[in-house]
Design an enzyme around this catalytic site. Structure first.
Site, short mmCIF file in Angstrom:
data_model
loop_
_atom_site.label_atom_id
_atom_site.label_comp_id
_atom_site.label_asym_id
_atom_site.label_seq_id
_atom_site.Cartn_x
_atom_site.Cartn_y
_atom_site.Cartn_z
CG HIS A 1 -1.91 0.95 1.42
ND1 HIS A 1 -1.66 2.24 1.80
CD2 HIS A 1 -3.25 0.85 1.26
CE1 HIS A 1 -2.81 2.90 1.87
NE2 HIS A 1 -3.79 2.08 1.55
CG ASP B 1 0.47 -2.32 6.10
OD1 ASP B 1 -0.42 -2.35 6.98
OD2 ASP B 1 0.30 -1.82 4.98
CD GLN C 1 -6.88 -4.17 4.47
OE1 GLN C 1 -7.82 -4.86 4.85
NE2 GLN C 1 -7.04 -2.93 4.05
CE LYS D 1 -7.23 -0.02 6.60
NZ LYS D 1 -8.02 0.67 5.59
CB CYS E 1 -3.68 3.43 -1.37
SG CYS E 1 -4.87 4.68 -0.93
#
Lengths: 143, 407
Positions: free
Chosen positions: B121, B198, B201, B224, B361
Site C-alpha cells: 500500500h 503492515d 489488513q 478497520k 492506494c
C-alpha cells in the site's frame, strides 16, 4: 436513483466512439492530469493559433465512461473556438455539475447534467475540463 | 457464530440505500462500528473526559486509567510482551512513518537497502522512498508470482547484508495475499535486517501474536477493526523503540525541560507528544473486547467461509476477472468485462451494494496487474451469504445494463 440519469445514450456513444482521441504532432500545448483518488488520467493536447484559437485538439487517457465521454465532448466542443470561449464553457460546465441548468451550443454536453446527482462521479466528469484550464494557464505563463 | 446477532449490533447496517437494504462490502477501507464501541466513546465523554497523566482530580485519574488500560488490553490482543511496546498513533500510516523517521533514519547509511514487496500500500511504500532518499539508501522489491504471492526463496535472494529493513504487508488490501511473516522475519534476521509489518489488513481479521511472528515492528489501524478513526498502533521491540528518537516534540513527551536542552519521558510516552487520542484509545479497547468475545479464530473462519462462497458464486458471473491467489484473506478484487470499475461501483450502489473502486492506494501494483483500476468487495464478521447473493445479482444487473453499450 435513476441510473439512466447518469448513463444517457449519447454519453455511452461518446465513450464507445470517442472523438478526437489520439496525439497531435508538433508544438502543441500538452497537459497531463490525473485524478489521484481513483487513477483516471488524461493527456490533453491543444494546437493554438497565436490569437488563441483552438485549431486542433486531441486527448488520450484511461478512465470510466463518464470521464472519457466528457473528454470526447469537451474536445469536440472547443475545436475552432477561442480559448476564452472554451474557458467560459468550462465555467458553465462547473455550474452544471453543481446542479444549475446550462445550455451548450454543443448540445451533447447537456447529457452530462445528470452527473450532478452522483456526487462521487463529478470529479470524473470534470477531469478533462480541468485539463483544459491547466492548458490555458500553461499558455499564459509561456506568453 | 450467530451472524444475525452480530449484525444486530451494528446500527449502520439497519438502513436502506436507494431503496435497498445496505450491503456493506467495503470493510477493507473501513469497518463499521458496533453499538458497544459507539457507547464506550459516549460514556467516556459523558463521565470520564479529562486530560491524561497530569490531572490530580478524579476525572484525570479516570481518563488516565482508561487510556493506559486500553494500551494494556491492546498489548495483550497482539501478544506484545509489555504495554509500553504499544505506541498509540493516528493509524497505520503514521505508525509506519514513525518507524521510517524515528528508526530508519538513524540506522540507514548511504548504499544500504530497504526491501519491499510489490504488494505494498502507498502507506508502506512512500515513507520508505522518502527515508531512502534522505539517507542515500535504495529500495529493492521482491517480485510477485502470477497469482500475487511471494516466494520466500525470492525474498532470501533479494535481502543482502546491506539490507537494514524489510517492510512487508501481512495481508494485501488488493490481492488478498497473506504473506508468510514468520518466515520473512527469519530471513530478515538472518541477514541482520529488521522487519516492519503492515498489519492494517490482518489485525482486524486474524489472531496476531507479534512475539510468535518475531516481527520487529507491527503497525495497524483501529478503524478497520470496529474501532473509531484516528487511532492506530505501532508495536515495536522494546530495545528498538528505546534506540529511537521521538519524531514529535512538545508537551506530554518530556522528562526535564531547560532553556536549551530537554530530555524525554520513557517508553511509550516519548512518542506521544501532545494530548493523546484518549477517546480513540477507549473506543479501540471496546472494539478489542467486542472482537475477543466473538473470537478472532471464529472471525477468520467465518470470513473464509464467506469468501469461499463468494468465489463460487462469482464464478457464475460471465466475464468477471478475479485477481489474487486461491488462498486469500476476506476480500475479492475484480473487474467486470470492459466496464470501468467506477461504473460497476455506481450501478452496485444503485442496488444498495457498497464496494470500493479505484487503485486502492496501490498504483505500482495496478501497473503490475496491467489495469488502471479495479473493484473490490471486502468482507467482515457481519457479512453473510445473502450479501454475496446481492452482490452477484447486482453484478449481473451491471452486465445487463452496460451489455448493449459496451459488451
Amino acid at each position: 436513483m435513476q441510473l439512466d440519469d447518469l448513463y444517457r445514450r449519447v454519453i455511452m456513444d461518446h465513450y464507445q466512439r470517442p472523438r478526437n482521441r489520439g496525439k497531435l504532432a508538433g508544438d502543441a500545448v500538452t497537459v497531463e492530469l490525473n485524478n489521484p483518488s481513483c487513477g483516471d488520467r488524461i493527456t490533453l493536447q491543444m494546437d493554438l493559433s497565436s490569437d488563441g484559437i483552438v485549431r486542433d485538439v486531441k486527448f488520450e487517457g484511461e478512465g470510466c465512461s463518464i470521464s472519457m465521454a466528457s473528454a470526447s465532448m469537451m474536445t469536440d466542443a472547443i475545436k475552432g473556438k477561442h480559448l476564452e470561449d472554451a474557458l467560459e464553457m468550462a465555467q458553465d460546465f462547473s455550474s452544471m455539475m453543481k446542479g444549475d441548468y446550462k445550455e451548450f451550443d454543443y448540445e451533447d454536453i447537456e447529457s452530462l447534467s445528470g452527473v450532478s446527482k452522483f456526487p462521487a462521479r463529478i470529479r470524473c466528469a470534470t477531469l478533462a475540463w480541468n485539463a483544459l484550464r491547466k492548458g490555458a494557464e500553461q499558455r499564459q505563463t509561456k506568453a | 457464530m450467530d451472524i444475525a446477532r452480530i449484525r444486530d449490533q451494528f446500527p449502520i447496517l439497519k438502513q436502506e440505500i436507494h431503496g435497498h437494504p445496505l450491503v456493506y462490502l467495503d470493510s477493507a477501507a473501513t469497518s463499521q462500528k458496533p453499538a458497544a464501541v459507539i457507547e464506550a466513546i459516549r460514556e467516556y465523554y459523558e463521565h470520564s473526559n479529562s486530560n491524561v497523566h497530569r490531572g490530580v482530580h478524579t476525572l484525570g485519574s479516570r481518563a488516565t486509567e482508561a487510556y493506559e488500560g486500553a494500551r494494556e488490553k491492546i498489548a495483550k490482543f497482539i501478544g506484545a510482551p509489555q504495554p509500553e511496546t504499544v505506541i498509540f498513533t493516528r493509524g497505520t500510516t503514521s505508525a509506519i512513518n514513525l518507524v521510517a523517521h524515528g528508526y530508519a533514519r538513524i540506522v540507514l547509511q548511504p548504499g544500504d537497502e530497504i526491501v519491499l514487496t510489490m504488494l505494498e500500500h502507498h502507506s508502506n511504500l512512500i515513507p520508505w522512498q522518502q527515508a531512502a532518499k534522505a539517507a542515500g539508501a535504495k529500495l529493492k522489491y521482491v517480485p510477485l508470482q502470477q497469482d500475487g504471492t511471494i516466494r520466500i526463496e525470492d525474498l532470501d535472494a533479494v535481502v543482502t547484508e546491506r539490507t537494514k529493513i524489510v517492510a512487508m504487508t501481512h495481508a494485501s488490501n488488493v490481492m488478498g495475499t497473506v504473506n508468510p511473516i514468520k518466515e520473512a522475519a527469519r530471513i530478515a534476521h538472518k541477514h541482520g535486517a529488521k522487519i516492519v509489518v503492515d498489519g492494517a489488513q490482518s489485525a482486524p481479521h486474524m489472531s496476531i501474536d507479534v512475539q510468535d511472528l518475531d516481527c520487529d515492528f507491527f503497525a495497524f489501524s483501529g478503524h478497520k477493526m470496529c474501532g473509531p478513526t484516528g487511532i492506530g498502533v505501532l508495536y515495536g521491540k522494546k530495545e528498538l523503540l528505546e534506540q529511537m528518537e521521538p519524531v514529535e516534540f512538545g508537551g506530554e513527551m518530556i522528562d526535564h525541560v531547560d532553556l536549551h536542552e530537554s530530555t524525554w519521558k520513557e517508553l511509550p510516552w516519548k512518542f506521544e507528544g501532545g494530548t493523546p487520542i484518549i477517546a480513540g484509545a477507549v473506543g479501540l479497547a471496546a472494539a478489542v473486547d467486542f472482537l475477543e468475545e466473538i473470537g478472532m479464530d471464529n472471525i477468520r473462519r467465518h470470513e473464509q467461509q464467506i469468501v469461499n462462497y463468494a468465489m463460487d458464486e462469482l464464478a457464475k458471473v460471465p466475464d468477471l476477472k478475479i485477481y489474487g491467489p486461491k488462498e486469500r484473506s476476506g476480500l475479492i478484487t475484480f473487474n467486470l468485462g470492459n466496464i470501468h470499475p467506477h461504473d460497476v461501483a455506481t450501478v452496485l450502489d444503485s442496488e444498495g451494494v457498497a464496494v470500493r473502486a479505484g487503485h486502492h492506494c496501490c498504483q505500482p501494483l495496478m501497473r503490475w496487474l496491467g489495469v488502471a483500476a479495479t473493484a473490490r468487495a471486502s468482507f467482515y464478521l457481519y457479512n453473510n451469504e445473502e450479501d454475496v447473493d446481492r452482490l452477484v445479482k447486482a453484478l449481473l444487473k451491471t452486465k445487463e445494463y452496460f451489455g448493449h453499450a459496451i459488451g
